[in-house]
Motif scaffolding. Structure first.
Motif, PDB file in Angstrom:
ATOM      1  N   THR A 101      -4.038 183.287   1.606  1.00  0.00           N
ATOM      2  CA  THR A 101      -3.188 182.526   0.820  1.00  0.00           C
ATOM      3  C   THR A 101      -3.816 181.364   0.292  1.00  0.00           C
ATOM      4  OG1 THR A 101      -2.359 181.392   2.824  1.00  0.00           O
ATOM      5  CG2 THR A 101      -1.104 183.305   2.219  1.00  0.00           C
ATOM      6  N   PHE A 102      -4.895 180.788   0.841  1.00  0.00           N
ATOM      7  CA  PHE A 102      -5.625 179.680   0.384  1.00  0.00           C
ATOM      8  C   PHE A 102      -6.099 179.980  -1.104  1.00  0.00           C
ATOM      9  CE2 PHE A 102      -8.782 176.125   0.288  1.00  0.00           C
ATOM     10  CZ  PHE A 102      -7.987 174.951   0.221  1.00  0.00           C
ATOM     11  N   GLY A 103      -6.818 181.345  -0.942  1.00  0.00           N
ATOM     12  CA  GLY A 103      -7.552 181.727  -2.009  1.00  0.00           C
ATOM     13  C   GLY A 103      -6.584 182.162  -3.232  1.00  0.00           C
ATOM     14  N   LEU A 104      -5.242 182.593  -2.706  1.00  0.00           N
ATOM     15  CA  LEU A 104      -4.077 182.715  -3.799  1.00  0.00           C
ATOM     16  C   LEU A 104      -3.611 181.441  -4.609  1.00  0.00           C
ATOM     17  CD1 LEU A 104      -1.903 185.406  -1.883  1.00  0.00           C
ATOM     18  CD2 LEU A 104      -3.349 185.692  -4.025  1.00  0.00           C
ATOM     19  N   LEU A 105      -3.608 180.347  -3.703  1.00  0.00           N
ATOM     20  CA  LEU A 105      -3.343 179.006  -4.179  1.00  0.00           C
ATOM     21  C   LEU A 105      -4.358 178.741  -5.324  1.00  0.00           C
ATOM     22  CD1 LEU A 105      -1.760 176.364  -4.311  1.00  0.00           C
ATOM     23  CD2 LEU A 105      -3.107 175.527  -2.270  1.00  0.00           C
ATOM     24  N   PHE A 106      -5.562 178.794  -5.317  1.00  0.00           N
ATOM     25  CA  PHE A 106      -6.354 178.348  -6.183  1.00  0.00           C
ATOM     26  C   PHE A 106      -6.622 179.364  -7.161  1.00  0.00           C
ATOM     27  CE2 PHE A 106      -7.760 175.377  -2.857  1.00  0.00           C
ATOM     28  CZ  PHE A 106      -7.938 174.375  -3.674  1.00  0.00           C
ATOM     29  N   ALA A 107      -6.551 180.766  -7.010  1.00  0.00           N
ATOM     30  CA  ALA A 107      -6.723 181.629  -7.963  1.00  0.00           C
ATOM     31  C   ALA A 107      -5.442 181.318  -9.072  1.00  0.00           C
ATOM     32  CB  ALA A 107      -6.420 183.136  -7.456  1.00  0.00           C
ATOM     33  N   THR A 108      -4.126 181.250  -8.543  1.00  0.00           N
ATOM     34  CA  THR A 108      -3.076 180.731  -9.079  1.00  0.00           C
ATOM     35  C   THR A 108      -3.267 179.473 -10.240  1.00  0.00           C
ATOM     36  OG1 THR A 108      -1.517 181.747  -7.610  1.00  0.00           O
ATOM     37  CG2 THR A 108      -0.476 180.296  -9.368  1.00  0.00           C
ATOM     38  N   ALA A 109      -3.804 178.495  -9.637  1.00  0.00           N
ATOM     39  CA  ALA A 109      -4.101 177.311 -10.386  1.00  0.00           C
ATOM     40  C   ALA A 109      -5.217 177.742 -11.654  1.00  0.00           C
ATOM     41  CB  ALA A 109      -4.753 176.183  -9.514  1.00  0.00           C
ATOM     42  N   GLY A 110      -6.213 178.541 -11.171  1.00  0.00           N
ATOM     43  CA  GLY A 110      -7.357 178.815 -12.232  1.00  0.00           C
ATOM     44  C   GLY A 110      -6.597 179.818 -13.137  1.00  0.00           C
ATOM     45  N   ALA A 111      -5.653 180.593 -12.975  1.00  0.00           N
ATOM     46  CA  ALA A 111      -5.208 181.938 -14.106  1.00  0.00           C
ATOM     47  C   ALA A 111      -4.280 180.774 -14.784  1.00  0.00           C
ATOM     48  CB  ALA A 111      -4.239 182.651 -13.226  1.00  0.00           C
ATOM     49  N   VAL A 112      -3.484 179.669 -14.487  1.00  0.00           N
ATOM     50  CA  VAL A 112      -2.427 179.125 -15.120  1.00  0.00           C
ATOM     51  C   VAL A 112      -3.237 178.044 -16.114  1.00  0.00           C
ATOM     52  CG1 VAL A 112      -0.991 177.042 -15.196  1.00  0.00           C
ATOM     53  CG2 VAL A 112      -0.615 178.935 -13.486  1.00  0.00           C
ATOM     54  N   GLU A 113      -4.259 177.741 -15.541  1.00  0.00           N
ATOM     55  CA  GLU A 113      -5.110 176.746 -16.466  1.00  0.00           C
ATOM     56  C   GLU A 113      -6.067 177.666 -17.569  1.00  0.00           C
ATOM     57  OE1 GLU A 113      -8.943 173.504 -16.280  1.00  0.00           O
ATOM     58  OE2 GLU A 113      -7.673 173.954 -14.504  1.00  0.00           O
ATOM     59  N   TYR A 114      -6.437 178.828 -17.090  1.00  0.00           N
ATOM     60  CA  TYR A 114      -6.807 179.500 -18.139  1.00  0.00           C
ATOM     61  C   TYR A 114      -5.638 179.910 -19.471  1.00  0.00           C
ATOM     62  CZ  TYR A 114      -9.128 183.924 -20.232  1.00  0.00           C
ATOM     63  OH  TYR A 114      -9.645 184.760 -21.467  1.00  0.00           O
ATOM     64  N   ILE A 115      -4.612 180.129 -18.980  1.00  0.00           N
ATOM     65  CA  ILE A 115      -3.494 180.474 -19.986  1.00  0.00           C
ATOM     66  C   ILE A 115      -3.039 179.277 -20.585  1.00  0.00           C
ATOM     67  CG2 ILE A 115      -1.256 181.697 -20.261  1.00  0.00           C
ATOM     68  CD1 ILE A 115      -1.857 183.288 -17.647  1.00  0.00           C
ATOM     69  N   TYR A 116      -2.964 178.277 -19.908  1.00  0.00           N
ATOM     70  CA  TYR A 116      -1.972 177.168 -20.561  1.00  0.00           C
ATOM     71  C   TYR A 116      -2.975 175.987 -21.005  1.00  0.00           C
ATOM     72  CZ  TYR A 116       2.266 179.752 -19.702  1.00  0.00           C
ATOM     73  OH  TYR A 116       3.272 180.503 -19.399  1.00  0.00           O
ATOM     74  N   GLY A 117      -4.372 175.981 -20.301  1.00  0.00           N
ATOM     75  CA  GLY A 117      -5.033 174.885 -20.641  1.00  0.00           C
ATOM     76  C   GLY A 117      -4.868 173.881 -19.474  1.00  0.00           C
ATOM     77  N   SER A 118      -5.259 172.573 -19.561  1.00  0.00           N
ATOM     78  CA  SER A 118      -5.257 171.480 -18.614  1.00  0.00           C
ATOM     79  C   SER A 118      -4.409 170.529 -19.119  1.00  0.00           C
ATOM     80  CB  SER A 118      -6.716 171.009 -18.430  1.00  0.00           C
ATOM     81  OG  SER A 118      -7.275 170.552 -19.684  1.00  0.00           O
ATOM     82  N   ALA A 119      -3.634 170.829 -20.183  1.00  0.00           N
ATOM     83  CA  ALA A 119      -2.561 169.768 -20.647  1.00  0.00           C
ATOM     84  C   ALA A 119      -1.564 169.504 -19.729  1.00  0.00           C
ATOM     85  CB  ALA A 119      -2.254 170.185 -22.072  1.00  0.00           C
ATOM     86  N   PHE A 120      -0.928 168.531 -19.881  1.00  0.00           N
ATOM     87  CA  PHE A 120       0.316 168.077 -19.089  1.00  0.00           C
ATOM     88  C   PHE A 120       1.509 168.486 -19.797  1.00  0.00           C
ATOM     89  CE2 PHE A 120      -3.267 165.985 -17.191  1.00  0.00           C
ATOM     90  CZ  PHE A 120      -2.806 165.860 -15.717  1.00  0.00           C
ATOM     91  N   HIS A 121       2.554 168.935 -18.986  1.00  0.00           N
ATOM     92  CA  HIS A 121       3.667 169.398 -19.887  1.00  0.00           C
ATOM     93  C   HIS A 121       4.829 168.590 -19.001  1.00  0.00           C
ATOM     94  CE1 HIS A 121       1.582 172.372 -21.926  1.00  0.00           C
ATOM     95  NE2 HIS A 121       0.913 172.762 -20.976  1.00  0.00           N
ATOM     96  N   SER A 122       6.197 168.853 -19.856  1.00  0.00           N
ATOM     97  CA  SER A 122       7.282 168.334 -19.122  1.00  0.00           C
ATOM     98  C   SER A 122       8.587 169.105 -19.616  1.00  0.00           C
ATOM     99  CB  SER A 122       7.560 166.801 -19.215  1.00  0.00           C
ATOM    100  OG  SER A 122       8.807 166.502 -18.587  1.00  0.00           O
ATOM    101  N   ILE A 123       9.605 169.284 -19.023  1.00  0.00           N
ATOM    102  CA  ILE A 123      10.873 169.888 -19.316  1.00  0.00           C
ATOM    103  C   ILE A 123      11.689 168.681 -19.559  1.00  0.00           C
ATOM    104  CG2 ILE A 123      12.787 171.334 -18.825  1.00  0.00           C
ATOM    105  CD1 ILE A 123      11.104 173.011 -16.944  1.00  0.00           C
ATOM    106  N   ALA A 124      12.346 168.638 -20.907  1.00  0.00           N
ATOM    107  CA  ALA A 124      13.327 167.502 -21.172  1.00  0.00           C
ATOM    108  C   ALA A 124      14.571 167.161 -20.399  1.00  0.00           C
ATOM    109  CB  ALA A 124      13.821 167.539 -22.463  1.00  0.00           C
ATOM    110  N   THR A 125      15.010 166.106 -19.739  1.00  0.00           N
ATOM    111  CA  THR A 125      16.088 166.048 -19.140  1.00  0.00           C
ATOM    112  C   THR A 125      17.391 166.256 -19.757  1.00  0.00           C
ATOM    113  OG1 THR A 125      14.957 164.165 -18.020  1.00  0.00           O
ATOM    114  CG2 THR A 125      17.540 164.395 -17.733  1.00  0.00           C
ATOM    115  N   PRO A 126      18.274 167.196 -19.477  1.00  0.00           N
ATOM    116  CA  PRO A 126      19.409 167.638 -19.854  1.00  0.00           C
ATOM    117  C   PRO A 126      20.354 166.308 -20.340  1.00  0.00           C
ATOM    118  CG  PRO A 126      19.657 168.046 -17.589  1.00  0.00           C
ATOM    119  CD  PRO A 126      18.098 167.733 -17.849  1.00  0.00           C
ATOM    120  N   ASP A 127      20.941 166.601 -21.693  1.00  0.00           N
ATOM    121  CA  ASP A 127      21.661 165.334 -22.037  1.00  0.00           C
ATOM    122  C   ASP A 127      22.845 164.816 -20.992  1.00  0.00           C
ATOM    123  OD1 ASP A 127      20.080 165.491 -24.503  1.00  0.00           O
ATOM    124  OD2 ASP A 127      21.835 166.795 -25.378  1.00  0.00           O
ATOM    125  N   PHE A 128      23.424 165.774 -20.366  1.00  0.00           N
ATOM    126  CA  PHE A 128      24.342 165.429 -19.433  1.00  0.00           C
ATOM    127  C   PHE A 128      23.992 164.541 -18.187  1.00  0.00           C
ATOM    128  CE2 PHE A 128      26.291 166.727 -15.439  1.00  0.00           C
ATOM    129  CZ  PHE A 128      27.765 166.150 -15.591  1.00  0.00           C
TER     130      PHE A 128
END
Length: 292
Positions: A101-128
């Motif tokens: 599972t430790f390997g899966l943790l780092f593999a997931t982080a690597g796969a996400v960085e490969y797909i989305y890059g190292s940029a930082f993102h956010s989801i907007a707070t709903p108006d409500f």
């Protein structure tokens, strides 16, 4: 006094986010004795899947609803088709599972960085939930109060499900006597895979909930999983109520250390962990393996 109240609420808000992660891990460890270091990967999956949904639909609420589905499916598949076969072949020691599972943790982080890059993102707070509300003589962000309310609501719901429903009784019976539950015609492997998936979904849910106040990035699950394990150990392995109380202790310790003892910020929760391991190794709130 105002600064103290703000830090107190910040500590509760952080505690509820950590609880949403820790409770899933507590269910998984308490029910199946699986040391799941990949839990942070499900946190990352939920945050990014929620980000994709939010970008496509413009709706935070749809992201909150759909985002946890990917970690649920991933957790279900991991338990049923990977971890369970390993257990049947006798490769289910904590060391085996920790390495996998430790390997899966780092593999997931690597796969996400490969797909989305190292940029930082956010989801907007709903108006409500934008803006601030007056509370105890201070103004506090409404969304952070929403996080606190969600954490408390989920804690209450889980206790009721585990303690007072047939599903909860079946789960507890499966922990105590797996063979008896199987003899009653219940597929315990599928049941535990569903619980694993649900715990993973809670981690993904926490990722979406945290997105408006924390950055989404590829390694976000690596750092948070350490804090999560501190909570699980301090609360008592497999103890649901203990995870809630321990989340409050760890969240408050981290928040007040940052505010009043910044030089101790990096090691405050680890000092707490060491103290608990020395003086009460079973955790502050219960015995090993107790999901209650």
């Amino acid at each position: 006094m105002q600064l103290f109240l703000i830090q107190l609420l910040n500590g509760v808000q952080l505690s509820m986010l950590v609880f949403l992660l820790a409770v899933g891990l507590t269910l998984i460890f308490g029910l199946m004795n699986i040391l799941n270091l990949a839990h942070g990967a499900f946190f990352t999956m939920g945050a990014y899947f929620g980000l994709v949904v939010a970008n496509k639909t413009g709706s935070f609420w749809l992201a909150l609803l759909i985002g946890p589905l990917l970690p649920f499916v991933a957790g279900f598949v991991l338990q049923l088709f990977v971890l369970q076969p390993l257990a049947q072949r006798g490769r289910s020691t904590h060391l085996d599972l920790a390495l996998l599972t430790f390997g899966l943790l780092f593999a997931t982080a690597g796969a996400v960085e490969y797909i989305y890059g190292s940029a930082f993102h956010s989801i907007a707070t709903p108006d409500f939930l934008k803006g601030r509300v007056a509370l105890l003589g201070i103004e506090y962000p409404l969304y952070r109060l929403f996080i606190i309310a969600v954490g408390i609501a989920i804690a209450v719901a889980l206790v009721l499900v585990i303690d007072r429903t047939l599903i909860g009784a079946t789960l507890r019976a499966g922990v105590d006597n797996r063979e008896m539950v199987t003899a009653l015609g219940i597929n315990i492997n599928v049941l535990f895979a569903l619980v694993f998936g649900f715990g993973s979904a809670l981690a993904g849910f926490a990722g979406v909930v945290a997105a408006p106040v924390m950055s989404i990035y590829s390694n976000m699950g690596i750092g948070i999983v350490v804090t999560t394990f501190v909570v699980v150990v301090v609360g008592g392995l497999g103890n649901l109520r203990g995870s809630f109380y321990a989340s409050l202790i760890v969240g408050m310790t981290d928040t007040f250390a940052q505010a009043y003892l910044p030089e101790a910020e990096l090691f405050a929760i680890y000092a707490l962990l060491i103290a608990v391991m020395i003086f009460r190794p079973q955790g502050l709130f219960g015995a090993v393996g107790r999901v209650a």
